[in-house]
Design a protein around this motif. Structure first.
Motif, mmCIF file in Angstrom:
data_model
loop_
_atom_site.group_PDB
_atom_site.id
_atom_site.type_symbol
_atom_site.label_atom_id
_atom_site.label_comp_id
_atom_site.label_asym_id
_atom_site.label_seq_id
_atom_site.Cartn_x
_atom_site.Cartn_y
_atom_site.Cartn_z
ATOM 1 N N GLY A 28 0.963 -1.034 0.360
ATOM 2 C CA GLY A 28 -0.261 -0.109 0.779
ATOM 3 C C GLY A 28 0.593 0.925 -0.659
ATOM 4 N N ASP A 29 0.102 2.457 0.133
ATOM 5 C CA ASP A 29 0.833 3.877 0.193
ATOM 6 C C ASP A 29 0.104 4.279 1.556
ATOM 7 N N LYS B 118 -1.310 8.732 6.591
ATOM 8 C CA LYS B 118 -1.958 8.160 6.701
ATOM 9 C C LYS B 118 -2.105 7.462 5.470
ATOM 10 N N ASN B 119 -3.089 6.136 5.393
ATOM 11 C CA ASN B 119 -3.461 5.554 3.957
ATOM 12 C C ASN B 119 -3.584 6.347 2.987
ATOM 13 N N HIS B 120 -2.588 6.240 2.083
ATOM 14 C CA HIS B 120 -2.733 7.470 1.011
ATOM 15 C C HIS B 120 -3.552 6.931 0.139
ATOM 16 N N ARG B 121 -4.226 5.536 0.256
ATOM 17 C CA ARG B 121 -5.487 4.905 -0.931
ATOM 18 C C ARG B 121 -6.999 5.136 0.178
ATOM 19 N N ARG B 122 -8.329 4.557 -0.568
ATOM 20 C CA ARG B 122 -9.328 5.046 -0.399
ATOM 21 C C ARG B 122 -10.207 3.311 -0.557
ATOM 22 N N ASP B 123 -9.033 2.654 -1.254
ATOM 23 C CA ASP B 123 -9.842 1.435 -2.378
ATOM 24 C C ASP B 123 -9.042 0.388 -1.006
ATOM 25 N N GLN B 124 -7.819 0.119 -0.198
ATOM 26 C CA GLN B 124 -7.117 -0.562 0.190
ATOM 27 C C GLN B 124 -6.480 0.036 1.773
#
Length: 237
Positions: free
Chosen positions: A72-73, A105-111
């Motif tokens: 992830g990112d 924070k998690n840069h992605r909203r799908d994983q």
């Protein structure tokens, strides 16, 4: 040679819905007198953050903070004006020094994003805060150790304020490697990211930790496809 084994299932655990975290050493609600640190290695957290979620802005000082994404990112922002995205293959260092405030924070909203958060006590206090990151090629750690952190900007890897060297290794089954500890008085904490390895006769499995000290070197053999992180650190604070 002296050793200490921390199996994956002996770690502290915290689940906050958006955050699932395993603590090798005492952290937040997990406290163990026997698991405070390994030399100057103070924190080794194995974190999973849900899509779009993360840690709000919070302060640190006089600590070397290292983030290693596993998938992830991860998005970083701090009060020095730094904004960055770190991904698998990247290693990020933040020297908190006199004080820094940052968010992750998690840069992605799908994983989800999975990463290691590591704290190392520095050998210099009150330094100016600094941020750095580098990308490392996976092929350069195939069946060998790839240095990703060192004490000097003139050495391989991202540098920190401590006589510490971190290395990553990806090994095929049956592959073996010898590791020479970088400095007298240092020990190595081995964290198995994936797979199974044996170190000087001790079998280790996914997410096990194994500390080695009072020796000049040790041998590692992969018993399956394996990924490991080695943290070579001073044993005295």
């Amino acid at each position: 040679m002296q050793t200490v084994l921390h199996t994956a299932d002996s770690r502290g655990h915290a689940s906050h819905g958006w955050l699932n975290s395993y603590h090798t050493f005492s952290f937040a609600g997990y406290s163990s007198r026997e698991r405070m640190n390994f030399g100057v290695l103070r924190v080794l957290n194995d974190d999973t953050v849900a899509a779009g979620m993360g840690f709000g802005t919070h302060p640190h000082d006089n600590m070397e903070i290292i983030s290693i994404p596993l998938s992830g990112d991860l998005e970083h922002k701090d009060n020095t004006g730094t904004q960055a995205i770190i991904r698998r293959g990247d290693v990020q260092v933040m020297s908190a020094g006199t004080g820094i405030a940052h968010s992750e924070k998690n840069h992605r909203r799908d994983q989800e994003v999975k990463f290691l958060q590591i704290w190392v006590f520095p050998n210099k206090r009150g330094v100016p805060p600094r941020y750095d990151q580098q990308t490392f090629r996976a092929e350069d750690r195939h069946n060998r150790f790839q240095q990703v952190i060192s004490p000097s900007p003139d050495d391989a890897g991202v540098w920190i304020h401590q006589d510490a060297w971190f290395s990553l290794g990806d090994f095929e089954p049956g592959a073996a490697a010898e590791y020479a500890i970088k400095k007298p008085g240092n020990g190595v904490y081995v964290f198995v990211l994936e797979g199974d390895v044996t170190i000087n006769g001790q079998p280790l499995h996914r997410r096990d930790g194994f500390g080695v000290w009072d020796t000049a070197s040790f041998s590692l053999q992969a018993d399956s496809n394996a990924q490991v992180l080695l943290m070579d650190v001073p044993m005295t604070l």
